[in-house]
Design a protein around this motif. Structure first.
Motif, PDB file in Angstrom:
ATOM      1  N   VAL A 104       0.840  -1.195   0.000  1.00  0.00           N
ATOM      2  CA  VAL A 104       0.000   0.000   0.000  1.00  0.00           C
ATOM      3  C   VAL A 104       0.876   1.247   0.000  1.00  0.00           C
ATOM      4  CG1 VAL A 104      -1.625   1.333   1.389  1.00  0.00           C
ATOM      5  CG2 VAL A 104      -1.963  -1.122   1.083  1.00  0.00           C
ATOM      6  N   MET A 105       1.979   1.202   0.782  1.00  0.00           N
ATOM      7  CA  MET A 105       2.878   2.354   0.819  1.00  0.00           C
ATOM      8  C   MET A 105       3.497   2.610  -0.557  1.00  0.00           C
ATOM      9  SD  MET A 105       4.598   1.732   4.559  1.00  0.00           S
ATOM     10  CE  MET A 105       5.861   2.965   4.633  1.00  0.00           C
ATOM     11  N   VAL A 106       3.822   1.532  -1.266  1.00  0.00           N
ATOM     12  CA  VAL A 106       4.379   1.678  -2.614  1.00  0.00           C
ATOM     13  C   VAL A 106       3.368   2.356  -3.525  1.00  0.00           C
ATOM     14  CG1 VAL A 106       4.973   0.389  -4.704  1.00  0.00           C
ATOM     15  CG2 VAL A 106       6.037  -0.190  -2.545  1.00  0.00           C
ATOM     16  N   VAL A 107       2.142   1.882  -3.437  1.00  0.00           N
ATOM     17  CA  VAL A 107       1.095   2.420  -4.313  1.00  0.00           C
ATOM     18  C   VAL A 107       0.896   3.907  -4.036  1.00  0.00           C
ATOM     19  CG1 VAL A 107      -1.384   2.325  -4.732  1.00  0.00           C
ATOM     20  CG2 VAL A 107      -0.057   0.224  -4.681  1.00  0.00           C
ATOM     21  N   ILE A 108       0.856   4.250  -2.747  1.00  0.00           N
ATOM     22  CA  ILE A 108       0.678   5.662  -2.393  1.00  0.00           C
ATOM     23  C   ILE A 108       1.867   6.476  -2.871  1.00  0.00           C
ATOM     24  CG2 ILE A 108       0.496   7.262  -0.460  1.00  0.00           C
ATOM     25  CD1 ILE A 108      -1.046   5.086   1.023  1.00  0.00           C
ATOM     26  N   LEU A 109       3.069   5.932  -2.637  1.00  0.00           N
ATOM     27  CA  LEU A 109       4.286   6.625  -3.076  1.00  0.00           C
ATOM     28  C   LEU A 109       4.254   6.817  -4.589  1.00  0.00           C
ATOM     29  CD1 LEU A 109       6.918   7.580  -1.685  1.00  0.00           C
ATOM     30  CD2 LEU A 109       7.974   5.488  -2.503  1.00  0.00           C
TER      31      LEU A 109
END
Lengths: 314, 348, 555
Positions: free
Chosen positions: B44-49
């Protein structure tokens, strides 16, 4: 030594005692520095590497004197042969526009070293601060910081750097930021584990019991304990930052107005130097990068092997 | 004489563990769920980033396109509308999330095809290249590393460590260029690029061999750079383990040095190594970008290079998310492997 | 069954440094004999060379060690054996019980696997098949009173005592003629220590195995060994039968070692740890500490009221401390005695405010409940300070003695004469002249001196109570008495209140006024030292007293 046989009640003696002790502390630091220098001199390869790095740095600083900038001006090089192999006239050969490779190397050293040093400084500062925080703070805050470190640790740093440098405007600063922001996690990890091992020692708990707060413990006990490790790590990181810079430049993300070793290699690939027999176009910048990075690695490892037993002894 | 010295903080914990031993073997399922949860958060952090890196940071993607070809203001506005860039940030984010959840990464500016289609097409060649390289590099690196540590300071160790240090200092893309120049351009032993020669029917043994032939130089490049790191890591962790007390016990039992190493020292030294090896998988993937570029290997790395040259924001965003996802999955794998190797994690 | 003879053994380590290799002598000209079926103990403090000597028997020393002299096993010199021959001697004829509570077992193999490995290496007729070996492995575990299903356990799943028993079982596996036990009970609690020593003793005597046991603890050796050799600085100071070494030693060092541990009940050691003349100085000081303040001498300084502490560990609640009441009076030393796992350390941490008690429990200082806020704790710790067990780790190695002691003063922004205060604190801890120690780094100090610096650092901020967690547990026996003397002196001179946490009943006998015995999180018995130790009521106290190793007396 006998001055305190009776307790020094007046301030003059107190000051004497104090300044004498400051001197002793300074002497001890000097002594330690000398020991490190002496031990470093034992590592022959690292000494040679250090001298090599100094020479390269001097070349980079005095580039305008060694090779005037006009030598890179393509419009003035109309009568110079393109792709001339190395000869007495063109010691490192020429490129597809007739520029001397050696001149491009001299100017490229500036970008490579500046980016390497600046990105390392950035990465070290972020890594040390985050690593200290992750090691010192427990509970939710520490957990969240750790999660973030872990995240950046597994992220492919080159790809993230590619993303950053393609999104931001082109320039040396962008490259520095792209490398600095993506390469700190390794340092944070090392600093964190060292912090944890120091934080579990009783003297940190003692400082806490004496009434010291977070700032006192971090600045007086934790930071001094991780500094040698950070410094040893710095030279190693300069090496990888130089590789990262050349890779980004090679992918066409560098500052096209500046010479860089990676840019030279990019030009070489664009003209298919590998399959067309222009070997000098590929060999010379590559060997330069390998030698500088190897020198950084050797120096860094020597420092590491000197500081590591020190850390263990402590 | 060493005395068991436990600082008060740890002693309190040790006391608890003394009482609590054995009764809490964490179930495999619980461990699995915890690790999958962690991986999901990372994803999820990757997607947000991936969203914020491309939208919030300065550098309007449409303006970038406009730089490369002449456009009128209306055309730009239309393009902005087409890519949903005229909507409020939050709505854009929501669109982005729902799209990614359904596997929709948008449409590539350069190819004019859906990004997901391109990624599916280029995915397997990358897996073949990096997978082969990873397996070879890990095997070679760990094997040579443990030998180097066990015979530390021997001529073998010095050669192995020296070579590794040099290889460690080599930029991957330059090694690729060098091999391409020597074995492709000059000696013509191997092809200079691509995955398969033209005109060979797919699915035949000949096709398979031809792909292998194309694979040789890229794999050698990646293995050479990466195995060196693994060798150094394994060497360091085994050296760390060499003074352990249980090795003295093993020697006292009458084991040969060879058995002491294989049965006792190496299994313990593997533990920190596994963590670091998988952590460096990111480096391997990063290497794929330049290696695929130099050898024109039709994989995600080459796609990334083309996305940079475009610039093709949706494509770059897509490869970034997919690359990160591969690495997160690999690390999940590492955690499970680690649990198998270390009983202290298995039965904590 | 052959004798084991050390014939004029010297062992030199070559230490590599910048200036080349320097030889460091660890053992000099030692001649000792372990007769077949006999038991020999080697006593000594750290650095005495006793472990080096023991490890030389199986040639387990690092390559940097050079041995001269002969190590005879029967008429065979161990040093003449080829490596192949040596491997068959290892474990099959001579086995080692390492300090297993630490790291002598491989953490990633089950203990059963590790015992089987030894059996597989030295196959004898009786365990020629795999089934026979597994059966023998289980027998061995049963022999040391471990349930056989522990064979599937990994070392981290066992307690210290269990690991040590696994080591004993492993040593017995191949029916050796000689067992070398290197500090087999260090770091174990007295009751566990007694169990391990009993197992070792009975197995060795039943089978007629020769035992060479190394320990820093003379009393532990005396319970098992017929003969004892005392080593110091690589030299054997005295050899003799156990009783005469303990009671009628001729060598002054041996005497000092023998007297370091008091005989509980012996009036000669009550409130009088064996010590330097400092003791007398302190006695002169009499009660002036009490006179300085005009407060009630029986004032309760520290109090725990109904304190319970629970931990959540892996989803289960552990009751570490269960509704404990404890009071420490002014100018009194209270000893809190218990084994590890009894909750004594948790209780001490709670009293210090490092651990929060359950609701309902209270810690009071001079009748005021302790506030666990940042400010409340800061204020509280001006009055109550901690002395740590591990004096090696309690001082920052990079910081001089002066800086370590002034640290507390600086944190508290002391506005008086810092230099004078530091010197005063050092001298109060009997480190005088203080000026000679100010610039010294911790590594240049001995263990006892470091502990004094830690105490001086606490004293500098003028607390009214000290909590000491095992303050002498990691000190050599000969220093122990001196440091305990310091606690007594501080009490007498300054009216210091102290709570000393210890596993050592002898320590309580040496210095404490009152004692509280803790077991399973509860205080099971409490009272004056004389009452509790001479006339124990609770079963556990009796057990503890019984397990404490005693120096044999002639009487």
């Amino acid at each position: 030594m006998s001055e305190t046989q009776t307790r020094p009640a007046n301030t003059r003696e107190y000051r004497n005692g104090k300044s004498r002790r400051v001197n002793v502390a300074r002497q001890r630091k000097l002594q330690r520095l000398k020991e490190v220098a002496k031990e470093f001199a034992e590592h022959r390869a690292a000494m040679v590497a250090l001298v090599f790095l100094l020479v390269i740095s001097l070349i980079a600083v005095f580039a305008p004197l060694i090779a005037p900038e006009s030598m890179l001006n393509v419009t003035k090089l109309l009568d110079v042969p393109h792709f001339a192999p190395p000869s007495w006239e063109h010691p490192f050969g020429t490129d597809h526009q007739g520029r001397e490779i050696w001149v491009r190397m001299v100017w490229g050293a500036r970008t490579s070293l500046v980016v390497g040093l600046a990105a390392t400084a950035m990465s070290m500062i972020i890594g040390t601060v985050v690593g200290l925080a992750a090691g010192h703070f427990t509970g939710l805050a520490g957990g969240i910081i750790m999660r973030v470190v872990d995240f950046f640790l597994v992220l492919p740093s080159l790809i993230l750097a590619i993303v950053l440098s393609s999104v931001l405007s082109r320039g040396v600063l962008t490259i520095v930021i792209a490398i600095g922001v993506t390469s700190w996690a390794g340092t944070a990890r090392v600093v964190r584990s060292q912090t944890l091992s120091v934080a579990s020692r009783t003297y940190v708990e003692r400082a806490e019991v004496l009434g010291g707060g977070h700032w006192h413990i971090i600045s007086k006990h934790l930071l001094p304990a991780v500094m040698p490790l950070v410094l040893a790590n710095t030279t190693l990181t300069v090496g990888s930052a130089i590789i990262a810079e050349s890779t980004l430049a090679f992918l066409g993300l560098g500052d096209t107005t500046q010479q860089s070793w990676g840019t030279v290699l990019k030009n070489a690939m664009d003209v298919s130097a590998a399959t067309s027999g222009y070997w000098w176009y590929i060999m010379i910048p590559g060997i330069a990068i390998v030698m500088v990075v190897l020198a950084c690695t050797l120096v860094g490892r020597a420092f590491e092997s000197i500081t590591n037993p020190m850390l263990r002894r402590n | 004489m060493s005395t068991d010295v436990i600082p008060p903080g740890k002693a309190a914990i040790a006391e608890q563990q003394d009482e609590g031993r054995e009764s809490h073997r964490q179930s495999f399922l619980g461990y699995l769920l915890a690790k999958i949860g962690g991986a999901a958060i990372s994803l999820v952090m990757v997607v947000i980033l991936g969203f914020f890196a491309f939208r919030i940071l300065p550098g309007d993607p449409v303006r970038k396109i406009a730089q490369s070809r002449p456009m009128t203001a209306e055309q730009i506005a239309q393009l902005r509308h087409q890519y949903g860039l005229d909507q409020p940030m939050l709505a854009q984010f929501w669109n982005y999330l729902t799209n990614i959840a359904t596997g929709n990464f948008g449409e590539s500016y350069v190819y004019g095809k859906p990004v997901s289609e391109l990624i599916a097409q280029y995915f397997w060649p990358t897996i073949a290249l990096t997978g082969t390289s990873a397996i070879l590099a890990i095997t070679l690196g760990l094997w040579m590393g443990q030998l180097a540590a066990w015979r530390s300071n021997s001529p073998y160790d010095q050669v192995a460590t020296g070579t590794s240090l040099v290889l460690w200092s080599v930029p991957t893309f330059w090694l690729a260029l060098l091999l391409l120049m020597i074995f492709g351009g000059t000696l013509h032993w191997f092809p200079t690029g691509g995955m398969v020669s033209t005109g060979i029917p797919t699915g035949t043994p000949e096709y398979f061999l031809n792909v292998l032939w194309h694979l040789v130089l890229p794999v050698i490049t990646m293995v050479a750079v990466v195995y060196a790191q693994y060798l150094l890591v394994m060497r360091a962790s085994l050296l760390e383990e060499m003074s352990a007390d249980y090795l003295t016990t093993a020697r006292a039992k009458g084991l040969t040095e060879d058995l002491v190493r294989r049965r006792h020292a190496v299994p313990n030294a593997l533990l920190p190594t596994v963590t670091l090896v998988f952590m460096h998988i990111g480096g391997l993937i990063g290497g794929a970008v330049t290696v695929e570029t130099v050898f024109s290997w039709p994989g995600l790395g080459k796609l990334t290079y083309e996305a940079i040259s475009g610039p093709d924001t949706p494509l770059l965003q897509g490869t970034f998310v997919v690359f990160s996802a591969i690495i997160i999955v690999m690390n999940l794998f590492a955690d499970l492997l680690y649990r198998q190797l270390d009983p202290r994690v298995r039965r904590a | 069954m052959p004798d084991l003879v050390f014939d004029n053994i010297s062992i030199v380590y070559s230490r590599r440094s910048r200036t080349g290799t320097t030889p460091v002598k660890a053992v000099s000209n030692v001649s000792l004999t372990l007769p077949a079926g006999g038991t020999l103990g080697i006593a000594g403090e750290s650095g005495s060379g006793k472990s080096t000597l023991a490890m030389s028997v199986l040639r387990l020393l690092p390559k940097s060690a050079t041995i001269t002299g002969r190590i005879l096993y029967g008429d065979q010199d161990i040093q003449d054996l080829s490596f192949g021959q040596l491997r068959t001697v290892r474990w099959a004829e001579a086995a080692v019980v390492f300090q297993g509570a630490m790291h002598a077992l491989n953490p990633v193999r089950t203990v059963g696997w590790q015992i089987l490995e030894a059996l597989e290496l030295h196959v004898k007729e009786r365990w020629a098949t795999r089934e026979a070996r597994v059966a023998r492995m289980k027998d061995l575990l049963a022999m040391v009173d471990l349930p056989t299903d522990k064979s599937e356990a990994y070392p981290h799943e066992l307690s210290g005592g269990q690991k040590q028993r696994v080591m004993v079982a492993m040593a017995l596996a191949c029916e050796p003629d000689v067992i070398i036990a290197d500090e087999p009970t260090t770091a174990l609690d007295v009751i566990v220590q007694e169990q391990v020593l009993n197992v070792l003793h009975s197995l060795v005597t039943e089978r007629g195995i020769s035992l060479l046991m190394i320990s820093h603890d003379l009393s532990a050796l005396a319970t098992i060994c017929d003969r004892i050799a005392v080593m110091k600085d690589g030299v054997v100071r005295e050899v003799g039968d156990a009783v005469s070494i303990c009671t009628a030693a001729t060598d002054p060092y041996t005497r000092k070692l023998a007297q370091a541990f008091p005989v509980i009940g012996d009036p000669a050691s009550r409130l009088k740890p064996q010590s330097k003349p400092i003791w007398e100085v302190a006695a002169d000081g009499g009660t002036d500490g009490l006179e300085q303040t005009n407060s009630d001498p029986h004032e309760v300084v520290l109090e725990a009221r109904g304190v319970s502490v629970n931990f959540r560990s892996h989803g289960r609640t552990v009751h570490a401390v269960r509704s404990v009441d404890l009071t420490c009076h002014r100018a009194e030393i209270t000893a809190l005695v218990g084994q590890s796992g009894s909750g004594k350390t948790t209780l001490a941490r709670t009293i210090l405010g490092l651990q929060e008690p359950n609701a309902g429990g209270q810690v009071l200082f001079r009748g005021e409940p302790l506030k666990l806020t940042k400010r409340g704790l800061r204020e509280y710790r001006r009055n109550v300070q901690l002395v740590f067990q591990d004096q090696f780790a309690a001082l920052n190695p990079k910081v001089s003695v002066y800086e370590s002691i002034s640290e507390g003063l600086r944190i508290r922004k002391y506005d008086g004469d810092e230099y004078a205060k530091v010197c005063e604190s050092l001298e109060a801890c009997e480190m005088s002249p203080a000026s000679e120690y100010l610039d010294v780094l911790p590594q240049e100090l001995s263990g006892g001196q470091r502990q004094r610096v830690v105490i001086a650092g606490a004293l500098a901020i003028e607390p009214s109570a000290l909590i000491a967690d095992e303050p002498v547990a990691s000190l050599d026996a000969s220093v122990r008495g001196e440091l305990l003397g310091l606690f007594l002196a501080l009490k007498r001179r300054m009216g210091m209140t102290a709570l000393v946490i210890t596993h050592d009943l002898g320590l309580a006998w040496n210095i404490a006024d009152t004692v509280a015995v803790m077991y399973n999180g509860e205080i099971v018995e409490r009272g004056t030292v004389e009452k509790v130790l001479l006339d124990p009521q609770h079963e556990y106290t009796k057990k503890l007293l019984h397990a404490t190793p005693k120096i044999p007396t002639l009487a």
